[in-house]
Design a protein around this motif. Structure first.
Motif, PDB file in Angstrom:
ATOM      1  N   THR A  83      38.858  44.279  36.321  1.00 50.13           N
ATOM      2  CA  THR A  83      38.772  43.581  35.117  1.00 50.13           C
ATOM      3  C   THR A  83      37.748  44.120  33.794  1.00 50.13           C
ATOM      4  O   THR A  83      37.151  44.150  34.389  1.00 50.13           O
ATOM      5  N   LEU A  84      38.514  42.683  32.893  1.00 50.16           N
ATOM      6  CA  LEU A  84      37.665  43.673  31.434  1.00 50.16           C
ATOM      7  C   LEU A  84      36.349  43.103  32.033  1.00 50.16           C
ATOM      8  O   LEU A  84      36.003  41.809  31.493  1.00 50.16           O
ATOM      9  N   VAL A  85      35.027  44.104  31.546  1.00 49.74           N
ATOM     10  CA  VAL A  85      33.663  43.171  31.482  1.00 49.74           C
ATOM     11  C   VAL A  85      33.292  43.150  30.043  1.00 49.74           C
ATOM     12  O   VAL A  85      33.405  44.850  30.031  1.00 49.74           O
ATOM     13  N   ILE A  86      32.977  42.503  29.730  1.00 50.87           N
ATOM     14  CA  ILE A  86      32.386  42.545  27.946  1.00 50.87           C
ATOM     15  C   ILE A  86      31.096  42.021  27.963  1.00 50.87           C
ATOM     16  O   ILE A  86      30.360  41.083  28.377  1.00 50.87           O
ATOM     17  N   THR A  87      29.691  42.586  27.844  1.00 50.81           N
ATOM     18  CA  THR A  87      28.677  41.741  27.833  1.00 50.81           C
ATOM     19  C   THR A  87      27.909  42.043  25.913  1.00 50.81           C
ATOM     20  O   THR A  87      28.213  42.688  24.790  1.00 50.81           O
ATOM     21  N   SER A  88      26.791  41.487  25.778  1.00 49.52           N
ATOM     22  CA  SER A  88      25.910  42.079  24.593  1.00 49.52           C
ATOM     23  C   SER A  88      24.912  43.463  24.859  1.00 49.52           C
ATOM     24  O   SER A  88      25.580  43.923  25.823  1.00 49.52           O
ATOM     25  N   THR A  89      24.176  43.712  23.540  1.00 49.70           N
ATOM     26  CA  THR A  89      24.025  45.000  24.067  1.00 49.70           C
ATOM     27  C   THR A  89      22.111  44.636  24.392  1.00 49.70           C
ATOM     28  O   THR A  89      21.397  45.810  24.418  1.00 49.70           O
ATOM     29  N   MET A  90      21.897  43.292  24.838  1.00 46.80           N
ATOM     30  CA  MET A  90      20.663  42.979  25.565  1.00 46.80           C
ATOM     31  C   MET A  90      20.728  43.263  26.392  1.00 46.80           C
ATOM     32  O   MET A  90      21.325  43.076  27.929  1.00 46.80           O
ATOM     33  N   PRO A  91      19.436  44.062  26.975  1.00 52.06           N
ATOM     34  CA  PRO A  91      19.337  44.382  28.736  1.00 52.06           C
ATOM     35  C   PRO A  91      19.360  43.549  29.715  1.00 52.06           C
ATOM     36  O   PRO A  91      19.913  44.238  30.598  1.00 52.06           O
ATOM     37  N   ARG A  92      19.040  42.287  29.657  1.00 53.73           N
ATOM     38  CA  ARG A  92      19.435  41.335  30.182  1.00 53.73           C
ATOM     39  C   ARG A  92      21.227  40.921  30.200  1.00 53.73           C
ATOM     40  O   ARG A  92      21.678  40.410  32.035  1.00 53.73           O
ATOM     41  N   ALA A  93      21.571  41.499  29.462  1.00 49.74           N
ATOM     42  CA  ALA A  93      22.637  41.107  29.291  1.00 49.74           C
ATOM     43  C   ALA A  93      23.362  42.237  30.333  1.00 49.74           C
ATOM     44  O   ALA A  93      24.216  41.929  31.405  1.00 49.74           O
ATOM     45  N   VAL A  94      23.481  43.359  29.840  1.00 52.46           N
ATOM     46  CA  VAL A  94      23.539  44.926  30.411  1.00 52.46           C
ATOM     47  C   VAL A  94      23.660  44.727  32.197  1.00 52.46           C
ATOM     48  O   VAL A  94      24.080  45.048  32.907  1.00 52.46           O
ATOM     49  N   ALA A  95      22.215  44.682  32.515  1.00 52.08           N
ATOM     50  CA  ALA A  95      21.968  44.471  33.458  1.00 52.08           C
ATOM     51  C   ALA A  95      22.688  43.416  35.071  1.00 52.08           C
ATOM     52  O   ALA A  95      22.898  43.831  35.981  1.00 52.08           O
ATOM     53  N   SER A  96      23.407  42.430  34.407  1.00 49.66           N
ATOM     54  CA  SER A  96      23.592  40.956  34.987  1.00 49.66           C
ATOM     55  C   SER A  96      24.873  41.716  35.803  1.00 49.66           C
ATOM     56  O   SER A  96      25.354  41.008  35.871  1.00 49.66           O
ATOM     57  N   VAL A  97      25.577  42.911  34.816  1.00 47.79           N
ATOM     58  CA  VAL A  97      26.684  43.276  34.963  1.00 47.79           C
ATOM     59  C   VAL A  97      27.144  44.591  35.966  1.00 47.79           C
ATOM     60  O   VAL A  97      27.610  44.990  36.477  1.00 47.79           O
ATOM     61  N   CYS A  98      25.362  44.496  36.827  1.00 46.92           N
ATOM     62  CA  CYS A  98      25.593  45.967  37.009  1.00 46.92           C
ATOM     63  C   CYS A  98      25.789  46.721  38.959  1.00 46.92           C
ATOM     64  O   CYS A  98      26.324  47.210  38.818  1.00 46.92           O
ATOM     65  N   TYR A  99      26.192  45.232  39.403  1.00 51.11           N
ATOM     66  CA  TYR A  99      25.982  44.862  40.227  1.00 51.11           C
ATOM     67  C   TYR A  99      28.246  44.598  40.953  1.00 51.11           C
ATOM     68  O   TYR A  99      28.745  44.894  41.456  1.00 51.11           O
ATOM     69  N   THR A 100      28.677  44.238  39.480  1.00 51.96           N
ATOM     70  CA  THR A 100      29.922  43.807  39.107  1.00 51.96           C
ATOM     71  C   THR A 100      30.778  45.118  38.718  1.00 51.96           C
ATOM     72  O   THR A 100      32.011  45.218  39.359  1.00 51.96           O
ATOM     73  N   THR A 101      30.044  45.855  38.219  1.00 52.54           N
ATOM     74  CA  THR A 101      31.472  46.958  36.901  1.00 52.54           C
ATOM     75  C   THR A 101      30.739  48.408  37.080  1.00 52.54           C
ATOM     76  O   THR A 101      29.513  48.655  37.353  1.00 52.54           O
ATOM     77  N   LEU A 102      31.844  49.554  37.200  1.00 49.12           N
ATOM     78  CA  LEU A 102      31.043  50.671  36.524  1.00 49.12           C
ATOM     79  C   LEU A 102      31.112  50.558  35.747  1.00 49.12           C
ATOM     80  O   LEU A 102      30.262  51.516  34.484  1.00 49.12           O
ATOM     81  N   VAL A 103      31.795  50.359  34.786  1.00 48.77           N
ATOM     82  CA  VAL A 103      32.491  49.907  33.254  1.00 48.77           C
ATOM     83  C   VAL A 103      32.466  48.890  33.057  1.00 48.77           C
ATOM     84  O   VAL A 103      33.519  47.767  33.170  1.00 48.77           O
ATOM     85  N   HIS A 104      31.841  49.328  31.203  1.00 51.59           N
ATOM     86  CA  HIS A 104      32.237  47.369  30.711  1.00 51.59           C
ATOM     87  C   HIS A 104      31.440  48.176  29.288  1.00 51.59           C
ATOM     88  O   HIS A 104      30.736  49.122  28.759  1.00 51.59           O
ATOM     89  N   ASP A 105      32.113  47.092  28.367  1.00 47.81           N
ATOM     90  CA  ASP A 105      31.811  47.181  26.729  1.00 47.81           C
ATOM     91  C   ASP A 105      30.633  46.448  26.678  1.00 47.81           C
ATOM     92  O   ASP A 105      30.385  45.611  27.093  1.00 47.81           O
ATOM     93  N   GLN A 106      29.858  47.291  25.818  1.00 47.83           N
ATOM     94  CA  GLN A 106      28.705  46.475  25.242  1.00 47.83           C
ATOM     95  C   GLN A 106      29.335  46.169  23.805  1.00 47.83           C
ATOM     96  O   GLN A 106      29.296  46.791  22.947  1.00 47.83           O
ATOM     97  N   ARG A 107      28.669  44.900  22.967  1.00 45.01           N
ATOM     98  CA  ARG A 107      28.748  44.194  21.684  1.00 45.01           C
ATOM     99  C   ARG A 107      27.868  43.262  21.636  1.00 45.01           C
ATOM    100  O   ARG A 107      27.510  42.968  21.504  1.00 45.01           O
ATOM    101  N   SER A 108      27.423  44.435  20.233  1.00 48.33           N
ATOM    102  CA  SER A 108      25.796  43.616  19.711  1.00 48.33           C
ATOM    103  C   SER A 108      26.956  42.456  18.678  1.00 48.33           C
ATOM    104  O   SER A 108      25.903  41.214  19.084  1.00 48.33           O
ATOM    105  N   ALA A 109      28.228  41.698  19.244  1.00 43.16           N
ATOM    106  CA  ALA A 109      28.921  41.100  18.290  1.00 43.16           C
ATOM    107  C   ALA A 109      28.400  39.108  19.735  1.00 43.16           C
ATOM    108  O   ALA A 109      28.557  38.272  18.825  1.00 43.16           O
ATOM    109  N   LEU A 110      27.857  39.856  20.549  1.00 44.52           N
ATOM    110  CA  LEU A 110      27.437  39.067  21.536  1.00 44.52           C
ATOM    111  C   LEU A 110      26.219  38.370  21.682  1.00 44.52           C
ATOM    112  O   LEU A 110      25.685  37.970  22.488  1.00 44.52           O
ATOM    113  N   ASN A 111      25.419  38.696  20.671  1.00 45.60           N
ATOM    114  CA  ASN A 111      24.186  39.069  20.664  1.00 45.60           C
ATOM    115  C   ASN A 111      23.477  37.786  20.257  1.00 45.60           C
ATOM    116  O   ASN A 111      24.705  36.802  19.722  1.00 45.60           O
ATOM    117  N   PRO A 112      22.639  37.009  20.171  1.00 46.26           N
ATOM    118  CA  PRO A 112      22.313  35.557  19.742  1.00 46.26           C
ATOM    119  C   PRO A 112      22.340  36.076  18.667  1.00 46.26           C
ATOM    120  O   PRO A 112      22.309  36.725  17.666  1.00 46.26           O
TER     121      PRO A 112
END
Ligand SMILES: Nc1ncnc2c1ncn2[C@@H]1O[C@H](COP(=O)(O)OP(=O)(O)O)[C@@H](O)[C@H]1O
Ligand SMILES: O=P(O)(O)OC[C@H]1O[C@@](CO)(OP(=O)(O)O)[C@@H](O)[C@@H]1O
Length: 549
Positions: free
Chosen positions: A335-364
Motif C-alpha cells: 500500500t502507498l502510505v503518505i503522511t504529513s510531517t507532523m509527529p502524530r501523523a507519522v506515528a499513526s502509521v508505524c503499526y501499518t508500514t515500514l516504508v512511507h512518504d512524509q510530505r509537508s504538503a499534507l500539513n495543516p
C-alpha cells in the motif's frame, strides 16, 4: 483569405522561423502559412500567432475542451474526472454530454438504437447535429457566465463536425479557445470491458438483454468507425490519449492546460484500488510535557487514544487491502502510505508500514496570526473552532465568509493555497495503482474529501472530519468515487498497563517500542507490534519502524 479568428486555428509545425511580416498579405506557401481545418490554408501574422498562444495561457477567458473518439473509448469517464479536478483546482468547469441532449429530444428507445447512428440516416443525423449544437450553445453560455472550462462530451468524430464547432466558438468570442482531447484505443481486452460497462450503465440499453445491447453497441461503433477521422495537428490545439494514456501527445498546449490538465490526464487510470484518508491520531493533551505548549498540533506525540487509532488503522488497512487484492485475483503489492510531517501523523502509521512518504504538503493550513497561542492548543472539536474564531476575530470571519476559498489567514495560508500544495499529492494518488493510505489533518482532509465527494471548494471549510474514522474512497467505472466512512473502535485495544508492556521509549507511535537499535540508523528501532487479539496473529511480528520523534 481572411485571417482566422478562432484559437482552434493554430500554427502548423515548423513555422517557428516565420517572418514577422503581416500575415494578411503573405503568399500561400510562405513560412507564415497556417491551416484552418476544413477551410483550407490561411496566413497569419506573428502578432496574431502570439495572440493565439496567449488565449491558451492562464488569462484565456474560457476554454472549450472538445472530446473526440469512438464510443466506449472513455470520453465520458475522462470528462467527469477532468470536470471534478478542474473545479477542485478553482477553475469553474462543467461537462455537457451530447448523449443526454439526444435522449432529451428523442426517446432512447428510438435514438439509442444503432440505426440512429447511421451516417445515411439523414433525419437522425440532423437530430444528432442539433443535439450537439444545443450542448455547444449551453457550453458557451456557461463560459459567458464566468465558467473557465466547458467540456463538450460527444464523439465529434468527423472533421466537418469539429470544424463547425470551431467556427461557432470563434464567432461567439475571440476570447475563447478550443482544445480537442481525443481518446484512442485498440486494445481488444480494454474495449470488451468498456463495452460491457457501457451497456450496463447507459440508458440507451435499458430495455435490452445484455447480449442484445452488446450486439447493438458493436454495430453503433462500426457505423461511427466508417466515418471517423482522427484529429490532425493542423486542426489546432489537441491532446491525444492512446490506450489508457500509455502514450500521450500534446499539440499547442500552453498555460493552464499544460500545467494542470496534461499532468492530470497522464495520471488518471481505470484501476479500482481503494484510497483511505484518515486524520492523525489524537495527541497528548497540552500541559503533559509532551511537545510545545503553544504549538501542540505540530509537536505533540500520540496519546493513548491516538496509539489505539494507530493499531486499529493497521488492522483496518491490512484487512481491506487483503480483500481488495483477493477480489481482483492478483498477488498483494504494498500500500502507498503518505503522511504529513507532523509527529502524530507519522506515528499513526508505524503499526501499518515500514516504508512511507512524509510530505509537508499534507500539513495543516497555516493559520497565521489567527491560530497563534490558542487554536492549536485548545481546538477540541472535530472541525476547526470557527465559532471561537468568530468570537475572537469577527472582522476576519466576515472576510472569510465572503470568500472561504481565497481568504488568507493573516500571515498564513488560504484554503486555495492548500489546494495548490495538495495538487502534487492528489496526482500521486490518482496515478497510484495500488491501495493508498493518507494520514493528515482536518483542513487538508476537508479539501481531499471535497475532491472525492465532488463538493464545491467553498463548502470544504465546514466539512466534518471526525477522529478515529477512515474515509474510504472507491473509484467507480464511470470516473466518479464511492465514499464510505469506517469508524475505528479505539476502545478495543488494551492499554500498555493491561498488556503488561513497557511504555514507548522515544517513539510517539508504539507503546511496545524497545530501545534496541535495528541498525546504524539511530532512528530505526525494533518494535514489537501489538499482540492484541483484535489484530490477529498476522500483526504479532517484529517490525523496524522509523521513529517519528
Ligand atoms: N483513456 C481511456 N481509454 C480507454 N478506455 C477508457 C479510458 N478512460 C476510461 N476508459 C474506460 O472506458 C469505459 C467506458 O467509458 P465511457 O466514458 O462511457 O466511454 P465513451 O464516453 O467514450 O463512450 C469506462 O468505464 C472506463 O473504464
Ligand atoms: O453527436 P455525437 O458526436 O455523435 O456524440 C454524441 C453521442 O455520443 C454517444 C455515442 O455513443 O455516446 P455517449 O452517450 O456515451 O456520450 C451517443 O450517446 C451520443 O448521441
Amino acid at each position: 483569405m481572411a485571417a482566422p479568428s478562432g484559437a482552434h486555428r493554430l500554427p502548423m509545425e515548423g513555422d517557428a522561423q516565420a517572418s514577422p511580416a503581416s500575415g494578411s498579405n503573405m503568399s500561400p506557401g510562405s513560412s507564415d502559412e497556417y491551416y484552418s481545418g476544413a477551410t483550407g490554408k490561411v496566413s497569419l501574422a506573428a502578432s496574431e500567432r502570439q495572440a493565439l498562444r496567449e488565449r491558451l495561457t492562464p488569462d484565456a477567458a474560457g476554454i472549450v475542451l472538445c472530446m473526440v473518439g469512438l464510443p466506449a473509448r472513455g470520453k465520458s469517464f475522462i470528462s467527469r474526472k477532468v470536470e471534478r479536478f478542474l473545479n477542485w483546482r478553482g477553475f469553474s468547469t462543467k461537462s455537457f454530454n451530447v448523449g443526454m441532449y439526444r435522449r432529451d429530444a428523442v426517446d432512447p428507445e428510438r435514438s439509442g438504437r444503432s440505426d440512429y447512428f447511421d451516417a445515411e440516416n439523414s433525419t437522425a443525423l440532423a437530430a444528432r447535429q442539433e443535439a450537439a449544437m444545443k450542448a455547444l450553445i449551453d457550453a458557451l453560455v456557461f463560459l459567458d457566465d464566468g465558467g473557465k472550462f466547458a467540456i463538450l462530451d460527444a464523439t465529434n468524430s468527423t472533421l466537418q463536425r469539429r470544424h463547425m464547432i470551431g467556427e461557432k466558438v470563434a464567432a461567439h468570442s475571440r476570447q475563447y479557445s478550443l482544445i480537442f482531447i481525443e481518446a484512442l484505443c485498440d486494445d481488444e481486452e480494454v474495449l470488451e470491458a468498456n463495452m460491457s460497462t457501457k451497456v450496463q450503465f447507459s440508458p440507451d440499453f435499458k430495455n435490452m438483454t445484455s447480449e442484445q445491447a452488446l450486439a447493438d453497441l458493436k454495430i453503433r461503433i462500426a457505423k461511427y468507425a466508417e466515418v471517423y477521422e482522427p484529429v490532425q495537428d493542423h486542426e489546432g490545439a489537441s491532446i491525444k490519449l492512446f490506450n489508457l494514456s500509455s502514450k500521450v501527445m500534446a499539440n499547442h498546449c500552453y498555460g493552464r492546460v499544460a500545467k494542470s490538465i496534461l499532468p492530470f490526464l497522464m495520471a488518471i487510470h481505470i484501476g479500482g484500488r481503494p484510497i483511505w484518508l484518515v486524520r492523525a491520531g489524537a495527541g497528548q493533551p497540552p500541559g503533559t510535557g509532551q511537545g510545545s505548549p503553544t504549538r501542540h498540533d505540530r509537536t505533540s506525540r500520540l496519546s493513548e487514544e491516538g496509539r489505539s487509532l494507530a493499531i486499529g488503522l493497521a488492522a483496518f488497512v491490512r484487512r481491506r487491502a487483503d480483500e481488495y487484492w483477493r477480489s481482483i485475483g492478483k498477488p498483494q503489492e504494498p500500500t502507498l502510505v503518505i503522511t504529513s510531517t507532523m509527529p502524530r501523523a507519522v506515528a499513526s502509521v508505524c503499526y501499518t508500514t515500514l516504508v512511507h512518504d512524509q510530505r509537508s504538503a499534507l500539513n495543516p493550513v497555516d493559520k497565521g496570526a489567527i491560530g497563534e497561542g490558542w487554536w492549536d492548543v485548545e481546538c477540541p472539536s472535530d472541525v476547526p473552532p470557527w465559532k471561537e474564531v468568530e468570537f475572537r476575530h469577527p472582522e476576519f470571519m466576515a472576510q472569510w465568509r465572503k470568500n472561504p476559498v481565497r481568504c488568507h489567514f493573516p500571515g498564513g495560508e488560504s484554503y486555495n493555497d492548500v489546494v495548490m500544495r495538495l495538487e502534487g499529492v492528489l496526482l500521486d494518488v490518482e496515478m497510484c495503482t495500488t491501495p493508498v493510505l493518507i494520514v493528515s489533518h482536518v483542513t487538508t482532509l476537508q479539501l481531499l474529501v471535497a475532491y472525492f465527494r465532488g463538493i464545491p471548494l467553498d463548502q470544504a471549510w465546514e466539512l466534518p472530519v471526525p477522529r478515529n474514522t477512515v474515509f474510504e474512497v472507491l473509484p467507480t467505472p464511470g470516473g466518479s468515487f464511492h465514499c464510505e466512512e469506517h469508524r475505528i473502535d479505539t476502545s478495543a485495544f488494551p492499554s500498555p498497563e493491561e498488556e503488561g508492556e513497557a511504555p514507548a521509549v522515544g517513539c510517539g507511535g508504539g507503546r511496545t517500542c524497545s530501545v534496541d537499535f535495528e541498525n546504524s540508523n539511530p532512528h530505526a528501532k525494533r518494535q514489537r507490534v501489538a499482540t492484541s487479539e483484535d489484530l490477529g496473529a498476522a500483526y504479532c511480528r517484529c517490525l523496524p519502524v522509523a521513529c517519528p520523534v
